[in-house]
Design an enzyme around this catalytic site. Structure first.
Site, PDB file in Angstrom:
ATOM      1  N   ARG A  98       0.813  -1.230   0.000  1.00  0.00           N
ATOM      2  CA  ARG A  98       0.000   0.000   0.000  1.00  0.00           C
ATOM      3  C   ARG A  98       0.839   1.269   0.000  1.00  0.00           C
ATOM      4  NH1 ARG A  98      -2.652  -3.188   3.480  1.00  0.00           N
ATOM      5  NH2 ARG A  98      -4.563  -4.098   2.649  1.00  0.00           N
TER       6      ARG A  98
ATOM      7  N   LYS B  56       3.989  11.736 -10.650  1.00  0.00           N
ATOM      8  CA  LYS B  56       3.123  10.904 -11.497  1.00  0.00           C
ATOM      9  C   LYS B  56       3.867   9.609 -11.786  1.00  0.00           C
ATOM     10  CE  LYS B  56       0.317  13.891 -14.445  1.00  0.00           C
ATOM     11  NZ  LYS B  56       0.107  14.275 -15.858  1.00  0.00           N
TER      12      LYS B  56
ATOM     13  N   GLU C 169      11.331  19.353 -24.317  1.00  0.00           N
ATOM     14  CA  GLU C 169      10.491  19.676 -23.150  1.00  0.00           C
ATOM     15  C   GLU C 169      10.938  20.995 -22.518  1.00  0.00           C
ATOM     16  OE1 GLU C 169       7.798  18.093 -22.331  1.00  0.00           O
ATOM     17  OE2 GLU C 169       7.999  16.015 -22.995  1.00  0.00           O
TER      18      GLU C 169
ATOM     19  N   LYS D 278       8.668  23.318 -13.366  1.00  0.00           N
ATOM     20  CA  LYS D 278       7.820  22.145 -13.142  1.00  0.00           C
ATOM     21  C   LYS D 278       7.409  22.080 -11.673  1.00  0.00           C
ATOM     22  CE  LYS D 278       6.134  17.862 -14.130  1.00  0.00           C
ATOM     23  NZ  LYS D 278       6.390  16.588 -14.784  1.00  0.00           N
TER      24      LYS D 278
ATOM     25  N   GLU E 228      -3.391  17.831 -11.424  1.00  0.00           N
ATOM     26  CA  GLU E 228      -3.776  18.249 -12.772  1.00  0.00           C
ATOM     27  C   GLU E 228      -5.256  18.541 -12.905  1.00  0.00           C
ATOM     28  OE1 GLU E 228      -1.643  16.253 -15.944  1.00  0.00           O
ATOM     29  OE2 GLU E 228      -3.066  16.993 -17.429  1.00  0.00           O
TER      30      GLU E 228
ATOM     31  N   ARG F  65      -1.665  22.558 -14.210  1.00  0.00           N
ATOM     32  CA  ARG F  65      -0.710  21.511 -14.626  1.00  0.00           C
ATOM     33  C   ARG F  65      -0.983  21.057 -16.062  1.00  0.00           C
ATOM     34  NH1 ARG F  65       1.665  16.452 -10.885  1.00  0.00           N
ATOM     35  NH2 ARG F  65       3.095  15.686 -12.462  1.00  0.00           N
TER      36      ARG F  65
ATOM     37  N   ASN G 269       0.900  20.291 -21.111  1.00  0.00           N
ATOM     38  CA  ASN G 269       0.588  19.486 -22.289  1.00  0.00           C
ATOM     39  C   ASN G 269       0.757  20.249 -23.594  1.00  0.00           C
ATOM     40  OD1 ASN G 269      -0.042  17.030 -21.031  1.00  0.00           O
ATOM     41  ND2 ASN G 269      -2.028  17.842 -20.418  1.00  0.00           N
TER      42      ASN G 269
ATOM     43  N   HIS H 276       1.629  18.508 -26.767  1.00  0.00           N
ATOM     44  CA  HIS H 276       1.451  17.079 -26.508  1.00  0.00           C
ATOM     45  C   HIS H 276       0.201  16.490 -27.142  1.00  0.00           C
ATOM     46  CE1 HIS H 276       4.777  17.595 -23.803  1.00  0.00           C
ATOM     47  NE2 HIS H 276       4.754  16.331 -23.437  1.00  0.00           N
TER      48      HIS H 276
ATOM     49  N   HIS I 197       1.295  13.432 -29.005  1.00  0.00           N
ATOM     50  CA  HIS I 197       0.840  12.081 -28.662  1.00  0.00           C
ATOM     51  C   HIS I 197       0.214  11.387 -29.873  1.00  0.00           C
ATOM     52  CE1 HIS I 197       0.546  13.069 -24.084  1.00  0.00           C
ATOM     53  NE2 HIS I 197       1.713  12.524 -24.399  1.00  0.00           N
TER      54      HIS I 197
ATOM     55  N   HIS J  32       9.837  10.617 -27.664  1.00  0.00           N
ATOM     56  CA  HIS J  32       8.759  11.460 -27.148  1.00  0.00           C
ATOM     57  C   HIS J  32       8.990  12.952 -27.435  1.00  0.00           C
ATOM     58  CE1 HIS J  32       5.600  12.969 -24.615  1.00  0.00           C
ATOM     59  NE2 HIS J  32       6.474  13.659 -23.908  1.00  0.00           N
TER      60      HIS J  32
HETATM   61  N1  LIG Z   1       5.824  10.722 -14.830  1.00  0.00           N
HETATM   62  C1  LIG Z   1       5.856  11.766 -15.618  1.00  0.00           C
HETATM   63  O1  LIG Z   1       5.452  12.863 -15.234  1.00  0.00           O
HETATM   64  C2  LIG Z   1       6.398  11.619 -17.005  1.00  0.00           C
HETATM   65  C3  LIG Z   1       6.652  12.758 -17.769  1.00  0.00           C
HETATM   66  C4  LIG Z   1       7.208  12.606 -19.030  1.00  0.00           C
HETATM   67  C5  LIG Z   1       7.487  11.333 -19.516  1.00  0.00           C
HETATM   68  N2  LIG Z   1       7.226  10.243 -18.753  1.00  0.00           N
HETATM   69  C6  LIG Z   1       7.528   8.889 -19.238  1.00  0.00           C
HETATM   70  O2  LIG Z   1       8.925   8.786 -19.421  1.00  0.00           O
HETATM   71  C7  LIG Z   1       9.192   7.765 -20.395  1.00  0.00           C
HETATM   72  C8  LIG Z   1      10.277   8.248 -21.310  1.00  0.00           C
HETATM   73  O3  LIG Z   1      11.420   8.530 -20.543  1.00  0.00           O
HETATM   74  P1  LIG Z   1      12.878   8.645 -21.184  1.00  0.00           P
HETATM   75  O4  LIG Z   1      12.810   9.502 -22.391  1.00  0.00           O
HETATM   76  O5  LIG Z   1      13.793   8.999 -20.089  1.00  0.00           O
HETATM   77  O6  LIG Z   1      13.116   7.173 -21.757  1.00  0.00           O
HETATM   78  P2  LIG Z   1      13.852   5.877 -21.144  1.00  0.00           P
HETATM   79  O7  LIG Z   1      13.688   5.764 -19.707  1.00  0.00           O
HETATM   80  O8  LIG Z   1      13.390   4.735 -21.985  1.00  0.00           O
HETATM   81  O9  LIG Z   1      15.384   6.164 -21.480  1.00  0.00           O
HETATM   82  C9  LIG Z   1      15.791   6.263 -22.825  1.00  0.00           C
HETATM   83  C10 LIG Z   1      16.972   5.335 -23.130  1.00  0.00           C
HETATM   84  O10 LIG Z   1      18.156   5.880 -22.554  1.00  0.00           O
HETATM   85  C11 LIG Z   1      18.839   4.901 -21.780  1.00  0.00           C
HETATM   86  N3  LIG Z   1      19.536   5.645 -20.730  1.00  0.00           N
HETATM   87  C12 LIG Z   1      18.982   6.201 -19.632  1.00  0.00           C
HETATM   88  N4  LIG Z   1      19.888   6.937 -18.995  1.00  0.00           N
HETATM   89  C13 LIG Z   1      21.049   6.837 -19.676  1.00  0.00           C
HETATM   90  C14 LIG Z   1      22.337   7.388 -19.511  1.00  0.00           C
HETATM   91  N5  LIG Z   1      22.616   8.242 -18.525  1.00  0.00           N
HETATM   92  N6  LIG Z   1      23.287   7.061 -20.414  1.00  0.00           N
HETATM   93  C15 LIG Z   1      22.999   6.238 -21.461  1.00  0.00           C
HETATM   94  N7  LIG Z   1      21.795   5.709 -21.670  1.00  0.00           N
HETATM   95  C16 LIG Z   1      20.825   6.004 -20.785  1.00  0.00           C
HETATM   96  C17 LIG Z   1      17.767   3.963 -21.324  1.00  0.00           C
HETATM   97  O11 LIG Z   1      18.290   2.707 -21.029  1.00  0.00           O
HETATM   98  C18 LIG Z   1      16.831   3.934 -22.534  1.00  0.00           C
HETATM   99  O12 LIG Z   1      17.295   3.022 -23.480  1.00  0.00           O
HETATM  100  C19 LIG Z   1       7.883   7.489 -21.087  1.00  0.00           C
HETATM  101  O13 LIG Z   1       7.410   6.225 -20.658  1.00  0.00           O
HETATM  102  C20 LIG Z   1       6.955   8.586 -20.588  1.00  0.00           C
HETATM  103  O14 LIG Z   1       5.599   8.168 -20.500  1.00  0.00           O
HETATM  104  C21 LIG Z   1       6.693  10.369 -17.514  1.00  0.00           C
HETATM  105 ZN   LIG Z   2       6.309  15.262 -22.528  1.00  0.00          ZN
END
Ligand SMILES: NC(=O)c1ccc[n+]([C@@H]2O[C@H](COP(=O)([O-])OP(=O)(O)OC[C@H]3O[C@@H](n4cnc5c(N)ncnc54)[C@H](O)[C@@H]3O)[C@@H](O)[C@H]2O)c1
Ligand SMILES: [Zn+2]
Length: 364
Positions: free
Chosen positions: A124, A146, A188, A231, A241, A245, A249, A252, A256, A269
């Site tokens: 939990r 999030k 971003e 942020k 949100e 917040r 978007n 986005h 998306h 992304h």
């Molecule tokens: N929670 C939120 O508010 C929020 C906001 C935006 C995006 N997201 C989510 O984030 C995800 C995308 O995140 P991302 O772009 O970080 O992708 P990711 O976590 O897949 O990382 C991208 C790639 O980089 C590699 N990597 C990570 N750090 C590294 C480093 N220091 N050196 C070399 N390689 C490295 C990873 O292994 C992966 O292959 C999506 O699932 C999206 O939905 C969440």
């Molecule tokens: Zn984004």
């Protein structure tokens, strides 16, 4: 090692600091203890990040006397699944992790969302900390609590709000990140400038390439800090949100749709968001929120991003379908975040024909 900067996410009893320091990963053990996180630590990471930074994270915690263990998942979006969450629960139960233990999310947004979701739901809810390793996670995903996983019917459909105990950002970790991923994160940052901070936008106008190529690490740290501040402010005002917040978007709704229409294969992304910002800036200009000169400045900056993946050839009607499937579409009235000057944004009801014209502008 650089100086440590602290930015607070103000959320009453759930407030927490975001530490920003070059080389800061070395401080993980000390910060962990300072935050009274006495119990055992499960470092959830992906296999790529594990190889690069797993040993250092583990060593730091062990030297601080913490009983820590690395738990890797495969790198990539497909690990953000109920199946992988289930495997992590199993590891935690078998490993004898109890309510006193802490999840350390070491990785990009995928690891952050998955590990955070597991921390939010295991027993939990247990405590967790975030060590984001991509630019996108450092400026966006790791701030705001999030968490979530994907469902086969859509992205991020299952999740929870669960704020961490602290976030530790070490910009040095970005040196191993592929340049394409750094550009994706910078998109971003452009978004933050456009919706909230004209000065940040101007900094990007003068330094964009140097930031992406890590030619000016001081400047990059400054930009990350500013993005985190923005942020943090927005999350403090509207944790769940219900209002402001949603302005995050910008770019986005169309972004998306581009991701979905290309089955998440073509664009990172941030790349999709960069294209989405062009379309949504076009609408902003059409609605009089941006002057022709301001609109041209936005386009000029976005044209400096690598143009490897382009939206041309994607079917406009398919994109329209995805746009209207977006959460913000109530019946056929679409609420979009549009710009009001450089550094301001608002939610505006937009007609279907205008959205179609914006896509025309993008894909033709
Ligand atoms: N929670 C939120 O508010 C929020 C906001 C935006 C995006 N997201 C989510 O984030 C995800 C995308 O995140 P991302 O772009 O970080 O992708 P990711 O976590 O897949 O990382 C991208 C790639 O980089 C590699 N990597 C990570 N750090 C590294 C480093 N220091 N050196 C070399 N390689 C490295 C990873 O292994 C992966 O292959 C999506 O699932 C999206 O939905 C969440
Ligand atoms: Zn984004």
């Amino acid at each position: 090692m650089g100086e440590m900067k602290t930015i607070t996410v103000e959320l009453k009893e759930r407030s927490y600091p975001v530490y920003l320091q070059r080389g800061g990963l070395r401080e993980l053990g000390r910060l962990y203890l300072e935050h009274g996180l006495g119990g055992r630590a499960a470092i959830i990471t992906d296999r790529t990040v594990e190889k690069l930074y797993g040993p250092l994270a583990l060593k730091g915690l062990k030297e601080a006397g913490v009983d820590a263990q690395l738990i890797p998942v495969p790198a990539g979006e497909s690990s953000k699944s109920l199946e992988w969450a289930d495997r992590l629960y199993t590891r935690l139960i078998w490993g004898g992790f109890d309510r006193d233990c802490t999840v350390v999310a070491l990785g990009g947004g995928v690891v952050g969302d998955l590990a955070g979701f597991v921390a939010a739901t295991f027993l939990r809810g247990i405590r967790w900390v975030q060590v984001p390793t991509t630019l996108l996670a450092q400026v966006d995903a790791a701030i705001g609590g999030k968490t979530g996983i994907n469902h086969r019917l859509g992205k991020n459909l299952i999740g929870a709000f669960h704020q961490p105990q602290f976030v530790l950002i070490d910009p040095q970790l970005l040196e191993s990140l592929p340049e394409r991923e750094r550009w994706s994160g910078l998109a971003e940052v452009v978004k933050y400038g456009l919706i909230r901070d004209e000065r940040l936008f101007e900094r990007l106008e003068t330094q964009l390439e140097a930031l992406a190529r890590l030619e000016d690490v001081k400047a990059l740290e400054g930009v990350i800090a500013r993005a985190v501040e923005i942020k943090a402010e927005i999350v403090s005002e509207d944790e769940r949100e219900r209002g402001i917040r949603a302005l995050l978007n910008f770019g986005h709704t169309v972004g998306h749709a581009l991701e979905a229409a290309s089955r998440y294969q073509r664009f990172l992304h941030g790349e999709a968001v960069a294209w989405g910002m062009r379309a949504e800036a076009w609408l902003s200009q059409k609605r009089g929120g941006l002057s022709p000169q301001e609109f041209e400045r936005v386009l000029k900056l976005l044209r400096r991003f690598p143009q490897g993946e382009r939206p041309e050839g994607l079917d406009k009607e398919t994109l329209m379908e995805y746009i209207y499937r977006d959460k913000k579409a109530r019946r056929r009235t679409l609420y979009l975040v549009l710009l009001r000057g450089l550094g301001g944004a608002e939610l505006v009801a937009v007609g279907e024909d205008e959205v179609r014209q914006a896509l025309e502008f993008l894909v033709s």
